[in-house]
Motif scaffolding. Structure first.
Motif, PDB file in Angstrom:
ATOM      1  N   GLY A  46       0.839  -1.205   0.000  1.00 26.42           N
ATOM      2  CA  GLY A  46       0.000   0.000   0.000  1.00 26.42           C
ATOM      3  C   GLY A  46       0.868   1.248   0.000  1.00 26.42           C
ATOM      4  N   CYS A  47       0.287   2.355  -0.462  1.00 29.96           N
ATOM      5  CA  CYS A  47       1.040   3.606  -0.584  1.00 29.96           C
ATOM      6  C   CYS A  47       1.537   4.087   0.781  1.00 29.96           C
ATOM      7  CB  CYS A  47       0.158   4.710  -1.170  1.00 29.96           C
ATOM      8  SG  CYS A  47      -0.887   4.191  -2.540  1.00 29.96           S
ATOM      9  N   CYS A  50       4.937   3.425   2.435  1.00 28.52           N
ATOM     10  CA  CYS A  50       6.126   4.188   2.040  1.00 28.52           C
ATOM     11  C   CYS A  50       5.952   5.699   2.124  1.00 28.52           C
ATOM     12  CB  CYS A  50       6.530   3.844   0.609  1.00 28.52           C
ATOM     13  SG  CYS A  50       7.170   2.182   0.406  1.00 28.52           S
ATOM     14  N   HIS A  51       4.710   6.161   2.183  1.00 23.12           N
ATOM     15  CA  HIS A  51       4.478   7.612   2.154  1.00 23.12           C
ATOM     16  C   HIS A  51       3.643   8.069   3.338  1.00 23.12           C
ATOM     17  CE1 HIS A  51       5.929   8.349  -1.945  1.00 23.12           C
ATOM     18  NE2 HIS A  51       5.242   7.318  -2.360  1.00 23.12           N
ATOM     19  N   PRO A  62       9.122  10.083  -0.221  1.00 20.94           N
ATOM     20  CA  PRO A  62       8.921  11.430   0.319  1.00 20.94           C
ATOM     21  C   PRO A  62       7.533  11.605   0.924  1.00 20.94           C
ATOM     22  CG  PRO A  62       8.798  11.453  -2.089  1.00 20.94           C
ATOM     23  CD  PRO A  62       9.225  10.073  -1.691  1.00 20.94           C
ATOM     24  N   ARG A  70       2.947  20.953  -5.595  1.00 20.29           N
ATOM     25  CA  ARG A  70       4.194  20.768  -6.347  1.00 20.29           C
ATOM     26  C   ARG A  70       3.954  20.112  -7.702  1.00 20.29           C
ATOM     27  NH1 ARG A  70       5.399  18.913  -1.204  1.00 20.29           N
ATOM     28  NH2 ARG A  70       5.211  16.700  -1.653  1.00 20.29           N
ATOM     29  N   ARG A  74       6.404  19.991 -11.476  1.00 23.55           N
ATOM     30  CA  ARG A  74       7.471  18.988 -11.534  1.00 23.55           C
ATOM     31  C   ARG A  74       8.028  18.822 -12.946  1.00 23.55           C
ATOM     32  NH1 ARG A  74       9.511  18.313  -6.656  1.00 23.55           N
ATOM     33  NH2 ARG A  74       8.561  16.719  -5.349  1.00 23.55           N
ATOM     34  N   TYR A  83       0.932  14.544 -13.868  1.00 24.83           N
ATOM     35  CA  TYR A  83       2.132  14.192 -13.114  1.00 24.83           C
ATOM     36  C   TYR A  83       1.807  13.154 -12.032  1.00 24.83           C
ATOM     37  CZ  TYR A  83       5.905  14.200  -9.830  1.00 24.83           C
ATOM     38  OH  TYR A  83       6.897  13.754  -8.994  1.00 24.83           O
ATOM     39  N   PRO A  91       6.713   5.387 -12.358  1.00 26.61           N
ATOM     40  CA  PRO A  91       7.412   6.164 -11.320  1.00 26.61           C
ATOM     41  C   PRO A  91       8.803   6.648 -11.714  1.00 26.61           C
ATOM     42  CG  PRO A  91       6.996   3.897 -10.576  1.00 26.61           C
ATOM     43  CD  PRO A  91       6.299   4.066 -11.881  1.00 26.61           C
ATOM     44  N   TYR A  94       9.925  10.520 -13.572  1.00 32.07           N
ATOM     45  CA  TYR A  94      10.457  11.651 -12.810  1.00 32.07           C
ATOM     46  C   TYR A  94      10.795  11.111 -11.428  1.00 32.07           C
ATOM     47  CZ  TYR A  94      10.882  16.004 -10.227  1.00 32.07           C
ATOM     48  OH  TYR A  94      11.367  17.023  -9.441  1.00 32.07           O
ATOM     49  N   VAL A  95      12.031  11.284 -11.022  1.00 31.74           N
ATOM     50  CA  VAL A  95      12.436  10.776  -9.707  1.00 31.74           C
ATOM     51  C   VAL A  95      12.695  11.974  -8.802  1.00 31.74           C
ATOM     52  CG1 VAL A  95      14.155   9.416  -8.473  1.00 31.74           C
ATOM     53  CG2 VAL A  95      13.377   8.690 -10.736  1.00 31.74           C
ATOM     54  N   VAL A  96      12.025  11.983  -7.664  1.00 30.15           N
ATOM     55  CA  VAL A  96      12.135  13.103  -6.731  1.00 30.15           C
ATOM     56  C   VAL A  96      13.582  13.212  -6.234  1.00 30.15           C
ATOM     57  CG1 VAL A  96      11.301  14.050  -4.530  1.00 30.15           C
ATOM     58  CG2 VAL A  96       9.740  12.782  -6.029  1.00 30.15           C
ATOM     59  N   PHE A  99      15.985  10.869  -3.804  1.00 31.36           N
ATOM     60  CA  PHE A  99      15.500   9.483  -3.746  1.00 31.36           C
ATOM     61  C   PHE A  99      16.013   8.725  -4.978  1.00 31.36           C
ATOM     62  CE2 PHE A  99      12.687  11.963  -1.186  1.00 31.36           C
ATOM     63  CZ  PHE A  99      12.454  11.159  -0.085  1.00 31.36           C
ATOM     64  N   LEU A 103      12.898   2.667  -6.455  1.00 31.39           N
ATOM     65  CA  LEU A 103      12.524   2.429  -5.062  1.00 31.39           C
ATOM     66  C   LEU A 103      11.007   2.357  -4.910  1.00 31.39           C
ATOM     67  CD1 LEU A 103      14.352   2.086  -2.683  1.00 31.39           C
ATOM     68  CD2 LEU A 103      14.218   4.531  -2.230  1.00 31.39           C
ATOM     69  N   MET A 104      10.327   3.242  -5.601  1.00 34.29           N
ATOM     70  CA  MET A 104       8.860   3.178  -5.567  1.00 34.29           C
ATOM     71  C   MET A 104       8.414   1.892  -6.257  1.00 34.29           C
ATOM     72  SD  MET A 104       5.815   5.688  -6.110  1.00 34.29           S
ATOM     73  CE  MET A 104       4.243   5.181  -6.813  1.00 34.29           C
ATOM     74  N   TYR A 108       2.414  -0.861 -10.284  1.00 33.86           N
ATOM     75  CA  TYR A 108       1.016  -0.487 -10.061  1.00 33.86           C
ATOM     76  C   TYR A 108       0.214  -0.496 -11.354  1.00 33.86           C
ATOM     77  CZ  TYR A 108       1.860   0.774  -5.203  1.00 33.86           C
ATOM     78  OH  TYR A 108       2.158   0.733  -3.871  1.00 33.86           O
TER      79      TYR A 108
HETATM   80  C1  HEC Z   1       8.059   0.762  -1.794  1.00 33.76           C
HETATM   81  C2  HEC Z   1       7.840   2.147  -1.437  1.00 33.76           C
HETATM   82  C3  HEC Z   1       6.757   2.921  -2.157  1.00 33.76           C
HETATM   83  C4  HEC Z   1       5.440   2.581  -2.352  1.00 33.76           C
HETATM   84  C5  HEC Z   1       4.741   1.317  -1.932  1.00 33.76           C
HETATM   85  C6  HEC Z   1       4.820   3.721  -3.011  1.00 33.76           C
HETATM   86  N1  HEC Z   1       5.747   4.691  -3.236  1.00 33.76           N
HETATM   87 FE1  HEC Z   1       5.406   6.491  -4.123  1.00 33.76          FE
HETATM   88  N2  HEC Z   1       7.389   6.912  -4.057  1.00 33.76           N
HETATM   89  C7  HEC Z   1       8.343   6.142  -3.428  1.00 33.76           C
HETATM   90  C8  HEC Z   1       9.651   6.771  -3.581  1.00 33.76           C
HETATM   91  C9  HEC Z   1      10.975   6.241  -3.051  1.00 33.76           C
HETATM   92  C10 HEC Z   1       9.427   7.958  -4.313  1.00 33.76           C
HETATM   93  C11 HEC Z   1      10.504   8.994  -4.745  1.00 33.76           C
HETATM   94  C12 HEC Z   1      11.272   8.482  -5.932  1.00 33.76           C
HETATM   95  C13 HEC Z   1      10.506   8.624  -7.200  1.00 33.76           C
HETATM   96  O1  HEC Z   1      10.134   9.763  -7.557  1.00 33.76           O
HETATM   97  O2  HEC Z   1      10.264   7.588  -7.860  1.00 33.76           O
HETATM   98  C14 HEC Z   1       7.979   8.027  -4.591  1.00 33.76           C
HETATM   99  C15 HEC Z   1       7.356   9.069  -5.255  1.00 33.76           C
HETATM  100  C16 HEC Z   1       5.981   9.238  -5.317  1.00 33.76           C
HETATM  101  C17 HEC Z   1       5.319  10.406  -5.802  1.00 33.76           C
HETATM  102  C18 HEC Z   1       5.980  11.692  -6.295  1.00 33.76           C
HETATM  103  C19 HEC Z   1       6.014  12.682  -5.137  1.00 33.76           C
HETATM  104  C20 HEC Z   1       6.548  14.050  -5.490  1.00 33.76           C
HETATM  105  O3  HEC Z   1       6.769  14.829  -4.546  1.00 33.76           O
HETATM  106  O4  HEC Z   1       6.713  14.376  -6.664  1.00 33.76           O
HETATM  107  C21 HEC Z   1       3.982  10.196  -5.702  1.00 33.76           C
HETATM  108  C22 HEC Z   1       2.865  11.146  -6.089  1.00 33.76           C
HETATM  109  C23 HEC Z   1       3.809   8.864  -5.165  1.00 33.76           C
HETATM  110  N3  HEC Z   1       5.050   8.311  -4.950  1.00 33.76           N
HETATM  111  C24 HEC Z   1       2.583   8.280  -4.933  1.00 33.76           C
HETATM  112  C25 HEC Z   1       2.427   6.967  -4.496  1.00 33.76           C
HETATM  113  C26 HEC Z   1       1.147   6.293  -4.435  1.00 33.76           C
HETATM  114  C27 HEC Z   1      -0.192   6.926  -4.733  1.00 33.76           C
HETATM  115  C28 HEC Z   1       1.395   5.016  -4.023  1.00 33.76           C
HETATM  116  C29 HEC Z   1       0.423   3.878  -3.866  1.00 33.76           C
HETATM  117  C30 HEC Z   1      -0.373   3.538  -5.044  1.00 33.76           C
HETATM  118  C31 HEC Z   1       2.837   4.904  -3.805  1.00 33.76           C
HETATM  119  N4  HEC Z   1       3.425   6.108  -4.123  1.00 33.76           N
HETATM  120  C32 HEC Z   1       3.486   3.773  -3.348  1.00 33.76           C
HETATM  121  C33 HEC Z   1       8.126   4.952  -2.753  1.00 33.76           C
HETATM  122  C34 HEC Z   1       6.937   4.257  -2.742  1.00 33.76           C
END
Ligand code: HEC
Length: 128
Positions: A46-47, A50-51, A62, A70, A74, A83, A91, A94-96, A99, A103-104, A108
């Motif tokens: 689930g989101c 990690c968030h 993040p 933001r 971006r 975005y 994912p 664009y990588v924040v 980070f 990793l994300m 999905y």
């Molecule tokens: C295993 C860990 C993990 C999971 C699970 C995960 N994320 Fe992420 N997410 C990250 C990481 C690490 C980043 C930063 C690196 C990147 O941009 O890919 C990120 C970046 C993002 C960003 C960009 C944020 C920005 O400030 O620009 C968004 C939006 C986001 N995730 C939404 C989600 C949503 C919605 C879900 C669930 C459907 C999810 N993430 C699940 C790890 C995760």
């Protein structure tokens, strides 16, 4: 007889109606919030694992506090909604900063239904 102006007006009103219908397809933020908080989504994590949505609280990813503000800045030529959708489905586009890519959770797009993506984007759009 219909003149050009009338025809243009008809086309314009059809266009506006079509846009209106598109917006009724937009997601449900309440459903999105619930989905965001799930421990797992089918076989995916689930989101919220990690968030955080608390300001500056970094888990694996993040904090998403204020992400709606933001998102529109971006990537050039991507609206906030585009975005946010790309962040979920692609994912690594664009990588924040600060980070690592990869990793994300990457899959999905194979797991979430279109409606779930819309709901998540609608929820993220409320994080101002
Ligand atoms: C295993 C860990 C993990 C999971 C699970 C995960 N994320 Fe992420 N997410 C990250 C990481 C690490 C980043 C930063 C690196 C990147 O941009 O890919 C990120 C970046 C993002 C960003 C960009 C944020 C920005 O400030 O620009 C968004 C939006 C986001 N995730 C939404 C989600 C949503 C919605 C879900 C669930 C459907 C999810 N993430 C699940 C790890 C995760």
């Amino acid at each position: 007889m219909l003149n050009t102006k009338t025809i243009l007006l008809v086309i314009l009103s059809l266009f506006i109606t079509a846009c209106g219908q598109k917006s009724t397809l937009s997601g449900d933020p309440i459903a999105g919030e619930a989905l965001f908080g799930q421990v797992t989504i089918d076989s995916a994590p689930g989101c919220a694992s990690c968030h955080s949505t608390e300001v500056d609280k970094v888990l694996v990813g993040p904090s998403l506090a204020g992400v709606a503000n933001r998102a529109g800045e971006r990537v050039p030529d991507q609206t906030a909604e585009e975005y946010l959708q790309n962040s979920i489905l692609e994912p690594n586009l664009y990588v924040v900063d600060g980070f690592s890519s990869g990793l994300m959770y990457q899959k999905y797009k194979d797991i979430l239904k279109d409606e779930q993506v819309r709901d998540l984007v609608a929820y993220l759009s409320t994080l101002k």
